[in-house]
Write an enzyme that holds these catalytic residues in place. Structure first.
Site, PDB file in Angstrom:
ATOM      1  N   GLU A  84       0.857  -1.208   0.221  1.00 17.76           N
ATOM      2  CA  GLU A  84       0.053  -0.015   0.179  1.00 17.76           C
ATOM      3  C   GLU A  84       0.912   1.177  -0.135  1.00 17.76           C
ATOM      4  OE1 GLU A  84      -3.150   0.200  -0.150  1.00 17.76           O
ATOM      5  OE2 GLU A  84      -3.503  -1.718  -0.271  1.00 17.76           O
ATOM      6  N   SER A 373     -52.448 -26.787  34.331  1.00 18.01           N
ATOM      7  CA  SER A 373     -52.317 -27.290  35.530  1.00 18.01           C
ATOM      8  C   SER A 373     -51.202 -26.981  36.158  1.00 18.01           C
ATOM      9  CB  SER A 373     -52.539 -28.544  35.538  1.00 18.01           C
ATOM     10  OG  SER A 373     -53.874 -29.205  35.624  1.00 18.01           O
TER      11      SER A 373
END
Length: 796
Positions: A84, A373
């Site tokens: 780069e 229940s």
């Protein structure tokens, strides 16, 4: 003449210099202030850890994890520089020669394709600017690069760059990229792996190796060539690297077993700290989830439900939809599960549905379902607080509720049978609805509602008699957390999802405090727990013990309760030992029936032994062969002081009348056990009355005005077809059928009442003969329904 030319040339240069200076000055005002540059922080996501402090998730806008340049291999850093910005250590933010070459090329082709950006310029762009290639952005980029170079060292700039640069779609920073592509920390990257990553920031999406493997390899080889030219690697290393194929870890399915848990804590944290702080401040969030148990529970729940779907041959099944399908209507059987540590309240497992991709709706924390229940232990706790004992007898017989002389509810047991005089333990063990309904009539629903609030139920609870069999909706996680009350000797533990939160510097922002609320006396909690152990050992929860697969053989102490709602729309199983409570719910999102007979014992219970056994195994040390050494005593319940055991008659629940009478050992709170003065004939406990005719029916008259039959037929207007509003017809008004209650015991205001008329309704004599032989109390049907939540409720 020459002097004149020089003068013009100088003026042109001065003009150009002035214009450029003006542009630089103009755009310098749009740059971030120096103070912002100096205090710039990377947007680092907040890390989420499980109960063992293992990283399981990162809340982030950008997937980023910081790394230290000193920990990275030299060839990675040098590969980036060689590719780069080879003059990185020689320039002061911009490479003038490179910039000049780029300008010449751009002017030649009338474009701005040549960026000639240094690493510092790229960092400036990544930190503060857009990605367009326009002159204004380039000017700002140059100015920012100069400022960055004047305030940071070259090493800091490289470190910033490696932590900020993009390395693929949504991947920012070399550490995240290394984990994503190679499943390793960046410091362990090989030369070829480092070259691949060093080449990606130029065009992250274009070189994405999963999508463009050939292009990525070509770019990697270019980087390797640059590394050779700049003497980052030797010729031998280059020759070996260039022949190496790119090997990536397999892409993972975009689904985690912890997704529902993560989404739940996200809402909590975002509300408390705000979106920006959660996603960009680098907090560390230490949660209560046990990822090993969570993953196992998610797998076993889906496996069991897939078998359940195939067994019942449902038209739509979970397996019909790809796992990565997103945001669909889930018409298949859904489920949820939670495991909580009783002592701490730590939520180790939270499963809000079968697939987070399919549906983000959390059925444990967001849905409201009828508990059936599984609510009964709260009712029974209320009874024990009001004088009942585990041997209290109630006559299980046909019962009806009337109001305004209209029958609107006739509760019945799951089996459609009645069982006569029943002790409390057997009633809960076998989940007898009639026993529960007669008990709540005696206690009054408001008492049960008030106790439910103390159990942590926050949903609206209507004080109807049907509350006895779980008709009021609840948030499942609250219902399950309420069961910690029984395991903790009467103290409910508040669920905790987050143990601790720290900021990026390690400062503790919050620490969860274990919160226990006294709900029941420890002796009452023991009695309820004892009955719920019977549910598993002898009752509707026996499936825990007789699972055929040895892998899920659960042999340790356990208590629990099944639950099934009307028309089999909800199936539950909630079970616990001393250390853990696990609750499972199964049903359809649209409340469609699971099918006849698909109770909590059939649909929800089968996964429970697997999950709880796994929890115990993970909680235990390992032997030399890697197998858990389980100490079963850690999961046994304690018996508090003040509990006595007495042999009572199986028939009456009182002391036996002779040595020949069959007895059973039962627990009592000291002082409430039967004594020789107890009346063993009349059973002497409301609403149970001893009567010679045991087949008589019981009718609870809730009052209201008598219905009076009209002397003549009344005709009313009706519109049979709503699309034709003018089609009005006169039809006779329908009246409730008269009911023959001869021989029934009618109770009003808890007192026996003698009705003056044979039939409930003041029916004309001319109609009585139609009903007198056919309408007996044991064949009554509902003729008026006031609320679907109130009436006609089945349970297992």
């Amino acid at each position: 003449m020459i002097y004149r030319f020089l003068k013009i040339y100088l003026l042109i240069l001065l003009f150009i210099f002035g214009a450029i200076s003006g542009l630089f000055y103009y755009y310098s005002k749009e740059l971030p202030p120096l103070s912002e540059l100096q205090r710039f922080d990377m947007k680092v996501g907040s890390e989420v850890y499980d109960k063992h402090d293992n990283l399981i998730h990162v809340f982030s806008i950008e997937k980023r994890k910081l790394t230290n340049i000193n920990e990275l291999p030299d060839y990675l850093v040098n590969a980036l520089i060689a590719t780069e910005d080879k003059n990185f250590y020689d320039h002061w933010g911009m490479d003038l020669l490179g910039l000049a070459r780029a300008i010449i090329v751009d002017l030649k082709h009338f474009s701005f394709s040549q960026g000639a950006s240094t690493i510092t310029q790229q960092l400036a762009r990544n930190m503060f600017l857009s990605l367009d290639k326009q002159i204004p952005r380039k000017i700002k980029e140059l100015l920012l690069a100069v400022q960055i170079e004047s305030h940071y060292s070259k090493e800091e700039i490289i470190e910033f760059y490696l932590n900020k640069a993009p390395f693929g779609p949504g991947l920012y920073g070399v550490e995240v990229a290394s984990q994503r592509y190679f499943n390793k920390e960046a410091k362990y990257l090989t030369i070829t792996e480092a070259a691949l990553l060093a080449g990606m920031p130029q065009l992250p999406s274009g070189y994405y190796p999963y999508r463009h493997p050939k292009r990525a390899k070509k770019r990697r080889n270019i980087v390797l060539k640059r590394m050779l030219i700049e003497e980052v690697i030797t010729q031998k290393e280059y020759n070996e690297a260039i022949k190496t194929e790119i090997v990536l870890i397999e892409t993972k399915q975009n689904y985690s077993s912890a997704d529902y848990f993560i989404e739940h804590i996200r809402k909590i944290l975002e509300k408390k700290y705000g979106t920006t702080k959660l996603f960009a401040s680098g907090m560390k969030i230490y949660t209560t989830i046990d990822m090993d148990l969570q993953t196992y529970a998610d797998t076993i729940l889906n496996k069991k439900l897939t078998a359940f779907e195939n067994k019942n041959d449902y038209e739509i099944k979970y397996e019909d939809f790809p796992a990565d399908t997103t945001d669909i209507i889930t018409d298949y059987v859904q489920a949820g599960a939670i495991t909580i540590e009783n002592e701490t309240g730590y939520v180790n497992v939270l499963i809000g549905g079968r697939n987070f991709n399919h549906s983000k709706f959390n059925r444990m924390t967001q849905s409201r379902r009828q508990p059936g229940s599984s609510f009964k232990p709260i009712l029974y706790s209320t009874a024990l607080m009001n004088g009942y004992t585990l041997s209290t007898i109630i006559n299980d017989e046909p019962i009806s509720f009337i109001q305004n002389d209209t029958l609107f509810w006739q509760p019945h047991n799951y089996s459609q049978k009645n069982f006569g005089y029943t002790r409390m333990r057997n009633a809960l063990k076998k989940s007898r609805n009639v026993y529960a309904v007669k008990m709540i009539y005696d206690l009054e629903p408001k008492k049960v509602r008030n106790l439910a609030r103390q159990f942590g139920i926050t949903t609206p609870i209507s004080p109807f008699y049907s509350l006895a069999i779980g008709t009021s909706v609840v948030y499942p996680y609250q219902m399950i957390a309420g069961y910690t009350t029984f395991a903790n000797n009467g103290e409910r533990t508040k669920p905790i999802f987050i143990r601790r939160v720290e900021d990026h510097k390690g400062k503790i922002l919050e620490t969860a405090k274990i919160e226990k609320i006294r709900v029941l006396d420890e002796k009452i909690a023991f009695l309820i727990r004892s009955m719920m152990q019977s549910v598993i050992d002898e009752g509707t929860g026996m499936g825990v013990r007789w699972q055929q697969n040895p892998a899920c053989h659960y042999r340790w102490t356990a208590a629990g309760k099944t639950g099934t709602t009307d028309d089999y729309r909800d199936a539950w199983f909630l079970g616990y030992n001393k250390k853990y409570v696990t609750g499972i719910w199964v049903g359809f999102d649209d409340y469609t029936t699971l099918g006849t007979g698909q109770t909590g014992a059939n649909a929800a219970l089968p996964s429970w032994p697997y999950i709880m056994k796994k929890a115990i195994e993970l909680d235990s040390p390992l032997n030399s062969k890697g197998k858990p050494i389980i100490d079963g005593s850690l999961y046994k319940f304690d018996k508090p002081d003040g509990i006595v055991k007495v042999a009572v008659s199986k028939e009456t629940g009182l002391l036996p009348k002779s040595s020949l009478e069959e007895t059973i050992d039962e627990y009592f709170i000291a002082g409430t056990q039967p004594n020789p003065l107890s009346d063993s004939l009349d059973y002497n406990f409301f609403p149970t009355f001893y009567r010679e005719h045991e087949q008589d029916s019981l009718v609870f008259d809730l009052g209201g005005n008598r219905f009076v039959w009209p002397d003549t037929t009344i005709w009313v207007e009706t519109i049979p077809d709503t699309t034709l509003p003018d089609s009005i017809l006169l039809v006779p008004k329908e009246f409730p059928e008269p009911i023959d209650l001869r021989g029934a015991l009618i109770i009003k205001n808890k007192k026996i009442e003698t009705r003056s008329d044979t039939l409930l309704f003041n029916c004309p004599d001319s109609l009585r003969f139609l009903f007198i032989d056919s309408l007996m109390i044991d064949s009554l049907e509902i003729v008026d329904t006031l609320s679907t939540d109130f009436f006609n409720f089945d349970d297992d």
